[in-house]
Design an enzyme around this catalytic site. Sequence first.
Site, PDB file in Angstrom:
ATOM      1  N   ARG A 113      77.038  12.632  64.187  1.00 61.19           N
ATOM      2  CA  ARG A 113      75.233  12.412  64.457  1.00 61.19           C
ATOM      3  C   ARG A 113      74.701  13.586  64.059  1.00 61.19           C
ATOM      4  O   ARG A 113      73.596  13.488  65.190  1.00 61.19           O
ATOM      5  CB  ARG A 113      75.795  11.725  65.625  1.00 61.19           C
ATOM      6  CG  ARG A 113      76.158  10.730  65.985  1.00 61.19           C
ATOM      7  CD  ARG A 113      75.863  10.091  67.112  1.00 61.19           C
ATOM      8  NE  ARG A 113      76.378   8.784  67.361  1.00 61.19           N
ATOM      9  CZ  ARG A 113      77.540   8.983  67.912  1.00 61.19           C
ATOM     10  NH1 ARG A 113      78.469   9.772  68.495  1.00 61.19           N
ATOM     11  NH2 ARG A 113      77.909   7.539  68.166  1.00 61.19           N
ATOM     12  N   LYS A 135      63.780  16.998  53.673  1.00 63.65           N
ATOM     13  CA  LYS A 135      63.735  15.240  53.057  1.00 63.65           C
ATOM     14  C   LYS A 135      65.512  15.582  52.698  1.00 63.65           C
ATOM     15  O   LYS A 135      66.086  16.608  51.962  1.00 63.65           O
ATOM     16  CB  LYS A 135      63.127  15.375  52.581  1.00 63.65           C
ATOM     17  CG  LYS A 135      60.844  13.898  52.330  1.00 63.65           C
ATOM     18  CD  LYS A 135      61.244  14.248  51.620  1.00 63.65           C
ATOM     19  CE  LYS A 135      59.691  13.420  51.475  1.00 63.65           C
ATOM     20  NZ  LYS A 135      58.858  12.868  50.645  1.00 63.65           N
ATOM     21  N   GLU A 177      56.181  21.488  39.428  1.00 64.03           N
ATOM     22  CA  GLU A 177      55.801  21.428  41.014  1.00 64.03           C
ATOM     23  C   GLU A 177      55.199  22.189  41.483  1.00 64.03           C
ATOM     24  O   GLU A 177      54.144  22.140  42.344  1.00 64.03           O
ATOM     25  CB  GLU A 177      56.989  21.493  41.675  1.00 64.03           C
ATOM     26  CG  GLU A 177      58.340  20.234  41.511  1.00 64.03           C
ATOM     27  CD  GLU A 177      57.848  18.842  41.601  1.00 64.03           C
ATOM     28  OE1 GLU A 177      56.933  18.527  42.456  1.00 64.03           O
ATOM     29  OE2 GLU A 177      58.653  18.192  41.535  1.00 64.03           O
ATOM     30  N   LYS A 213      53.671  24.264  51.037  1.00 59.41           N
ATOM     31  CA  LYS A 213      54.274  23.418  52.011  1.00 59.41           C
ATOM     32  C   LYS A 213      54.259  22.928  52.926  1.00 59.41           C
ATOM     33  O   LYS A 213      54.576  21.987  54.421  1.00 59.41           O
ATOM     34  CB  LYS A 213      55.871  23.368  51.453  1.00 59.41           C
ATOM     35  CG  LYS A 213      56.460  22.499  51.443  1.00 59.41           C
ATOM     36  CD  LYS A 213      56.841  21.218  50.775  1.00 59.41           C
ATOM     37  CE  LYS A 213      58.226  20.168  51.155  1.00 59.41           C
ATOM     38  NZ  LYS A 213      58.985  19.909  49.751  1.00 59.41           N
ATOM     39  N   GLU A 223      55.706  11.707  56.480  1.00 61.43           N
ATOM     40  CA  GLU A 223      54.999  11.432  55.542  1.00 61.43           C
ATOM     41  C   GLU A 223      54.213  10.156  55.151  1.00 61.43           C
ATOM     42  O   GLU A 223      54.587   8.787  54.982  1.00 61.43           O
ATOM     43  CB  GLU A 223      55.612  11.089  54.449  1.00 61.43           C
ATOM     44  CG  GLU A 223      55.408  10.979  52.874  1.00 61.43           C
ATOM     45  CD  GLU A 223      55.523  10.553  51.303  1.00 61.43           C
ATOM     46  OE1 GLU A 223      56.952  11.794  51.028  1.00 61.43           O
ATOM     47  OE2 GLU A 223      55.859   9.985  50.681  1.00 61.43           O
ATOM     48  N   ARG A 227      51.630  13.964  53.786  1.00 65.62           N
ATOM     49  CA  ARG A 227      52.283  14.212  52.919  1.00 65.62           C
ATOM     50  C   ARG A 227      53.177  13.714  51.429  1.00 65.62           C
ATOM     51  O   ARG A 227      53.428  14.455  50.510  1.00 65.62           O
ATOM     52  CB  ARG A 227      53.694  14.441  53.035  1.00 65.62           C
ATOM     53  CG  ARG A 227      55.161  15.408  52.905  1.00 65.62           C
ATOM     54  CD  ARG A 227      56.727  15.430  54.222  1.00 65.62           C
ATOM     55  NE  ARG A 227      57.684  15.628  52.978  1.00 65.62           N
ATOM     56  CZ  ARG A 227      58.058  16.389  53.616  1.00 65.62           C
ATOM     57  NH1 ARG A 227      58.745  16.057  54.697  1.00 65.62           N
ATOM     58  NH2 ARG A 227      59.300  16.545  52.616  1.00 65.62           N
ATOM     59  N   ASN A 231      53.490  14.392  46.453  1.00 64.12           N
ATOM     60  CA  ASN A 231      53.446  13.100  45.633  1.00 64.12           C
ATOM     61  C   ASN A 231      53.202  12.883  44.221  1.00 64.12           C
ATOM     62  O   ASN A 231      53.435  12.503  43.201  1.00 64.12           O
ATOM     63  CB  ASN A 231      54.165  11.727  45.754  1.00 64.12           C
ATOM     64  CG  ASN A 231      55.485  11.613  47.026  1.00 64.12           C
ATOM     65  OD1 ASN A 231      56.590  12.789  46.976  1.00 64.12           O
ATOM     66  ND2 ASN A 231      55.333  10.873  47.489  1.00 64.12           N
ATOM     67  N   HIS A 234      54.174  11.931  40.460  1.00 60.01           N
ATOM     68  CA  HIS A 234      55.092  11.606  41.483  1.00 60.01           C
ATOM     69  C   HIS A 234      55.480   9.400  40.683  1.00 60.01           C
ATOM     70  O   HIS A 234      56.903   9.020  39.820  1.00 60.01           O
ATOM     71  CB  HIS A 234      55.936  11.529  42.236  1.00 60.01           C
ATOM     72  CG  HIS A 234      56.937  13.273  42.222  1.00 60.01           C
ATOM     73  ND1 HIS A 234      55.792  14.555  42.061  1.00 60.01           N
ATOM     74  CD2 HIS A 234      57.508  13.943  42.358  1.00 60.01           C
ATOM     75  CE1 HIS A 234      56.213  15.345  42.388  1.00 60.01           C
ATOM     76  NE2 HIS A 234      57.511  15.203  42.384  1.00 60.01           N
ATOM     77  N   HIS A 238      57.962   9.292  38.123  1.00 61.45           N
ATOM     78  CA  HIS A 238      58.998   8.373  38.433  1.00 61.45           C
ATOM     79  C   HIS A 238      59.534   7.695  37.695  1.00 61.45           C
ATOM     80  O   HIS A 238      60.925   7.945  36.340  1.00 61.45           O
ATOM     81  CB  HIS A 238      59.396   8.521  39.701  1.00 61.45           C
ATOM     82  CG  HIS A 238      59.870   8.688  40.634  1.00 61.45           C
ATOM     83  ND1 HIS A 238      59.746   8.725  42.233  1.00 61.45           N
ATOM     84  CD2 HIS A 238      60.489  10.526  40.748  1.00 61.45           C
ATOM     85  CE1 HIS A 238      60.233   9.978  43.276  1.00 61.45           C
ATOM     86  NE2 HIS A 238      61.013  10.595  41.655  1.00 61.45           N
ATOM     87  N   HIS A 250      63.380  16.233  36.225  1.00 61.71           N
ATOM     88  CA  HIS A 250      62.823  15.735  37.061  1.00 61.71           C
ATOM     89  C   HIS A 250      60.922  16.920  36.483  1.00 61.71           C
ATOM     90  O   HIS A 250      59.806  15.709  36.760  1.00 61.71           O
ATOM     91  CB  HIS A 250      62.803  16.172  37.837  1.00 61.71           C
ATOM     92  CG  HIS A 250      61.928  15.947  38.969  1.00 61.71           C
ATOM     93  ND1 HIS A 250      61.666  14.295  39.980  1.00 61.71           N
ATOM     94  CD2 HIS A 250      60.884  16.214  40.584  1.00 61.71           C
ATOM     95  CE1 HIS A 250      60.727  14.499  40.673  1.00 61.71           C
ATOM     96  NE2 HIS A 250      60.476  15.866  41.263  1.00 61.71           N
TER      97      HIS A 250
END
Length: 339
Positions: A113, A135, A177, A213, A223, A227, A231, A234, A238, A250
């Site tokens: 956990r 993330k 990025e 960031k 998010e 946030r 993206n 993206h 993507h 990417h």
Amino acid sequence: MTIHMNLGQDSYDILVERGILARAKDYLNLNRRVLVVTDTQVPAIYAQTLAAQCQSAVICTVETGENSKSLGGFGHLLQTMLDHGFSRKDCVVAVGGGVVGDLSGFAASAYMRGIDFYNIPTTLLSQIDSSIGGKTAINFGGVKNIVGAFYQPKKVLIDPKLLETLPARQISNGLAEAIKMSLTSDKKLFELFENGDIESKLEEIIIRCLNIKKYVVEQDEKEAGLRKILNFGHTVGHGIESSREMELYHGECVALGMLPMCADSIRPRVMKVLQKCNLYRQLDYDWEQIAEAAFHDKKADGDSVTVTVVNEVGSFELKTMKNMEVVELAKTCLEGLKV
Ligand code: GLY
């Protein structure tokens, strides 16, 4: 330089220092069992340097690439910890890029956990973006990052010296990025990309990006709103990435994905910066496949999606658009670009 991420009881420091990998034990608690996760593309000496500072280390080297972010890869890390008798007091350290960080962070979040997780990112992309903010994820059912957790590291060590072994194309991948963050949030950084000698300014670029960031994640860790600006580019990116998986990185796809989301008035400046960073290429786009991939993504909500649009450098607008509107915009923009 220390950047403090202020997230209540999940707060942590991000230390940026040349050569810090060799001094990691001064900053991390390595007097316990440590699972050091790396991949086949990262110079093996990096994981070994870390392992040599641990009381008891197990190095796990996963195959480079997105395929390792799988249930199999996740299970392999858990099994390794179980086989070596890891307890709740032990820890995981990622020594690698985004794939290693996402996979090992997720394994750390789930084992008993949740056990301590440290990140030592070795690529520009992970140093400026993916290693911080918590993330973690694996891919599942053909969908990227669909299973994961927000799980903050206990500390992040950023060693710009590690970038010296990184191929030029991987530097460009990370710069995409950084350009993304400059467009939404830092006009001065964008001007550095336009006018500066990027290679000699990498440390300044890393620090400016980390501060962006930090600000964004502190405002909106999970998010719910702000946030989403991380993206930027993206959604279309993507889509392109899924349709060109073996061919493009990417960041190269995000670079293309940003262009339609910029106002016409700034797009020529963005194009120039992308070209300077070897991030622009002309492609034969398969729009059906791009749309399919872009919107079977967890960021899509039914037939519409919230995208970030940049009308002026250093600022942004969050806009909800119909999926097909986004595809049409991307198609008109990217097919119409003259280089
Ligand atoms: N890389 C996007 C985020 O951390 O939200």
